[in-house]
Design an enzyme around this catalytic site. Structure first.
Site, short mmCIF file in Angstrom:
data_model
loop_
_atom_site.label_atom_id
_atom_site.label_comp_id
_atom_site.label_asym_id
_atom_site.label_seq_id
_atom_site.Cartn_x
_atom_site.Cartn_y
_atom_site.Cartn_z
N GLU A 198 -10.33 -27.81 -2.34
CA GLU A 198 -9.14 -27.04 -3.00
C GLU A 198 -9.01 -25.64 -2.98
O GLU A 198 -8.12 -24.94 -2.94
CB GLU A 198 -8.89 -27.56 -4.37
N PHE A 232 -4.41 -34.37 -7.73
CA PHE A 232 -3.95 -34.56 -9.13
C PHE A 232 -4.14 -33.17 -9.51
O PHE A 232 -5.00 -32.34 -9.09
CB PHE A 232 -4.89 -35.38 -9.81
N HIS A 288 -7.63 -36.95 -15.02
CA HIS A 288 -6.36 -37.22 -14.01
C HIS A 288 -5.31 -37.20 -14.92
O HIS A 288 -4.35 -37.87 -14.61
CB HIS A 288 -6.63 -38.75 -13.40
C1 LIG Z 1 -12.31 -31.90 -5.99
C2 LIG Z 1 -11.67 -33.20 -6.03
N1 LIG Z 1 -10.50 -33.10 -5.18
C3 LIG Z 1 -10.03 -34.43 -4.91
C4 LIG Z 1 -10.18 -35.52 -5.71
C5 LIG Z 1 -9.52 -36.73 -5.60
N2 LIG Z 1 -10.50 -37.74 -5.09
C6 LIG Z 1 -11.25 -38.66 -5.76
S1 LIG Z 1 -12.23 -39.60 -4.81
C7 LIG Z 1 -11.68 -38.98 -3.27
C8 LIG Z 1 -12.18 -39.28 -2.00
C9 LIG Z 1 -13.81 -39.14 -2.14
O1 LIG Z 1 -14.32 -39.39 -1.07
P1 LIG Z 1 -15.90 -39.24 -0.63
O2 LIG Z 1 -16.38 -38.18 -1.27
O3 LIG Z 1 -16.25 -39.74 0.59
O4 LIG Z 1 -16.32 -40.73 -1.45
P2 LIG Z 1 -16.02 -42.18 -1.22
O5 LIG Z 1 -14.68 -42.35 -2.23
O6 LIG Z 1 -15.83 -42.42 0.01
O7 LIG Z 1 -17.28 -42.82 -2.09
C10 LIG Z 1 -10.59 -37.97 -3.80
C11 LIG Z 1 -9.93 -37.21 -2.58
C12 LIG Z 1 -11.36 -35.47 -6.73
N3 LIG Z 1 -11.96 -36.06 -7.23
N4 LIG Z 1 -11.98 -34.16 -6.57
#
Ligand SMILES: Cc1ncc(C[n+]2csc(CCOP(=O)(O)OP(=O)(O)O)c2C)c(N)n1
Ligand SMILES: [Mg+2]
Lengths: 342, 324
Positions: free
Chosen positions: B60, B83, B127
């Protein structure tokens, strides 16, 4: 010399993996029945790395999970009722309905809950490792991060900080191919997350995340180095997310061949095969474990379903150590409403 | 006139701006191939291509920082926070970089940072937040939060055309629940202008976002008792539209400020102070506020419902000031 895992240990890990899968399958049914509140994040296909890495810890160590590490929580002593009540928002849940999913824990149990903001746990776990060092304890801190989560500033700051101070921190980086809909190649311009270790001047290693034995030993090595004062490890586990980001997402963007490839490498099936090939266990052993889990789940689920929803006023509790007195300046409507609402 | 959902209105506004001005581009997590977590940008990648619809890493601070950089040299970036809770990670870029460029060295930063805010969908503490108060305190930023499809489209266009950084908060509870007439083609809703959504002479409700709809419900209820409420939809939170706010309250002499955000340090406090400073003599009753309590937003439905301001509380507040 690397220790060898005993039959008991292997079956123990098998139990936790299977427990994770079966609890999540149950949650999925509840989700479809509209009985859980909010989203459901599954760890299907990744149970092995969560369980094996947590299994390499000892009493007194600290663990912090991300959304796909339910298995690690079970290894640390969490029971299914805690998970069911969390997902149902029940008053008996560990957070009494204040937070959801795997967002719960306690310092006493060595479990630090995440916030949703990816990456933020890593500096915090570095702090736990720092305190362990300052207090001359043997404890190490272990946490997880997804391939997507490694793109955050907090990930970088936390690892660099831990590297410079040589802290007993283990970060398990889970390359499961995707971050929500974003494939790894849009997340980073490298193939292996562990390559970043060089840049931090720390140990890095990549292992097959669906091979629980490999993950266990690699984590063990990291833990031992950490206890010896040799600093942090970035341990990458190669695995795959076998469902959507959460259950609302059918993951249409994931090529079917990838799923088929990883399906054949399912960590539970692989451990079963290993145990059978080494004459350590057979189908009857697996069935007995499965049967035991079924009973455990039924009892815990019943408790969760019968639990009441939280008293609404719990919403106001626990912001500070001491609850501040509500200022009584005027009969303001909100206070009035709060007091009269049942 | 076509009837659109709140979400479709945002999408249409974004789409038309991208058609109108090739300097406009989008960046954010899962916005391209996937079309965004809430599908606001569905179909944009196919129409505008990868260069103008950028799927970014989960970064971000870099998303907003890069938007600032691109804006400084002539582009018009619209950054999405998956979000709005995650905007905290870009706090420094927004409050220190974007907000202070013009003041320090005369350079405008025409960026839009948009994303879903607010509760009501059991999203839990991370969220569901309303983050306006963190940024309300930062001179140099602008903040808007539409409550209707008409305003959603007009404000996204105004935000994109604005010469300064605009935070555009979209309430996720309203995305698919609220429908309304939206003109085809170009129009803007000016930033800095509140809108009177219901005329009345007895009490003014000042509100925005989801709470506009709850306030309108409350106004309907008290109308049966003969209390005529004027409902002002702030639409822009920074800068506040003093003229509309103060003239309505001067007319009715009674004000209830309603926001979903928590109480202490919320926008209601500032509005009440402006009323106090400027039109104290017109008041027939103390200014009161209906807000969430000073706690994080809890997850479980009974807790969340208790936390969120309810129609009944607004009704009580209106009665209280009306009968003062
Ligand atoms: C700083 C932040 N930005 C966006 C999100 C929204 N978000 C939640 S999980 C996710 C994807 C996460 O991917 P990864 O780190 O590869 O974990 P996985 O879901 O594959 O286990 C996103 C974009 C978040 N939780 N935190
Ligand atoms: Mg991932």
């Amino acid at each position: 010399m690397e220790e060898t895992l005993t039959r008991e240990q292997l079956l123990d890990m098998y139990y936790y993996m299977k427990l994770t899968r079966m609890v999540e399958e149950r949650l999925q049914r509840l989700y479809r029945q509209g009985k859980i509140v909010g989203g459901l994040y599954r760890s299907l296909g990744q149970e092995g790395e969560s369980v094996a890495s947590a299994y390499a810890l000892e009493e007194g160590d600290f663990l912090a999970v991300m959304i796909r590490n339910l298995g690690a929580l079970f290894v640390r002593g969490v029971r299914p009722w805690e998970v069911f009540t969390q997902y149902m928002g029940k008053g008996t849940s560990p957070t009494r309905g204040k937070d959801n999913i795997v967002h719960f824990g306690s310092v006493e149990r060595g479990i630090i809950p995440p916030i949703s903001h990816l990456g933020d746990l890593i500096p915090v776990m570095a702090g736990i490792a720092l305190a362990s060092k300052m207090q001359r304890k043997r404890s190490v801190a272990l946490t997880y991060i997804g391939d997507g989560g490694t793109s955050t500033g907090a990930f970088h700051e936390g690892l660099n900080f831990a590297a410079v101070l040589k802290l007993p921190l283990i970060v398990i980086a889970e390359d499961n191919g995707y971050a929500y809909s974003t494939p790894k190649h849009k997340q980073m311009a490298i193939e292996n997350i562990a390559d970043r270790a060089i840049g931090y001047g720390i140990f890095g290693e990549t292992v097959d995340g669906n091979d629980v034995i490999a993950v266990y030993h690699a984590t063990r090595r990291a833990v031992e180095r950490a206890r010896e004062g040799l600093g942090p490890t970035l341990l990458e586990v190669k695995t795959f997310r076998m469902r959507g980001h959460a259950e609302h997402d059918d993951a249409w963007y994931v090529p079917r061949e990838l799923l088929e490839y990883w399906q054949k490498r399912d960590p539970i099936l692989r451990l079963e095969t290993y145990l059978k090939e080494h004459g350590m266990a057979d189908e009857t052993d697996f069935e007995a474990i499965t049967h035991r889990i079924e009973q455990e789940i039924e009892a815990d689920l019943q408790y969760a379903e019968q639990s009441p929803m939280p008293d609404p006023r719990i919403a106001l509790e626990g912001v500070y150590a001491e609850t501040p007195s509500v200022s009584e300046v005027a009969p303001l409507p909100r206070e009035h409403a709060v007091r009269t609402r049942s | 006139m076509p009837v659109l959902t709140y979400l479709e209105a945002i999408r249409q506004g974004l789409w038309e701006e991208m058609e109108r001005d090739e300097r406009v581009f989008l960046l954010g997590e899962d916005i391209g191939v996937y079309g965004g977590a809430f599908k606001v940008t569905e179909g944009f990648l196919e129409r505008f291509g990868e260069e103008r619809v950028i799927d970014t890493p989960i970064s971000e601070a870099a998303i907003v920082g890069a938007a600032i950089g691109a804006a400084l040299v002539g582009l018009r970036p619209v950054a999405e926070m998956q979000f709005i809770d995650f905007i905290s990670i870009a706090f420094d870029q927004l409050t220190n970089f974007a907000a202070k460029c013009r003041y320090r060295w005369g350079a405008g930063v025409p960026i839009v940072v948009r994303g879903p805010c607010g509760g009501g969908v059991h999203g839990g503490p991370f969220h569901s937040q309303n983050v306006e108060a963190y940024f309300f305190h930062t001179p140099g930023l602008k903040i808007v939060e539409p409550a209707t499809p008409y305003d959603a489209k007009g404000l996204i266009k105004a935000a994109i055309r604005d010469e300064d950084p605009v935070l555009y908060f979209e309430h996720k509870y309203l995305y698919r629940r609220i429908r309304g007439e939206v003109p085809e083609g170009d129009y803007i809703v000016p930033i800095g202008k509140a809108d009177i959504k219901r005329l009345g002479r007895d009490v003014t409700i000042l509100t925005y976002g989801w709470m506009l709809h709850k306030s309108l419900e409350a106004a309907e209820i008290v109308a049966q008792e003969g209390i005529e409420v004027e409902v002002v939809d702030l639409r822009t939170l920074l800068p506040l539209d003093d003229e509309t706010i103060l003239s309505s309250v001067a007319k009715t002499g009674r004000a209830v400020i309603v926001h979903e955000d928590t109480r202490t340090g919320g926008i209601a406090g500032e509005i009440a102070m402006r009323i106090n400073e400027r039109i104290f003599e017109y008041l027939e009753a103390p200014v009161v506020r209906v807000t969430a309590p000073d706690t994080p937003i809890p997850f479980s439905p009974p807790l969340e419902e208790f936390f969120l301001p309810q129609v009944e509380e607004i009704v009580q507040a209106v009665r209280w000031v009306a009968n003062y």
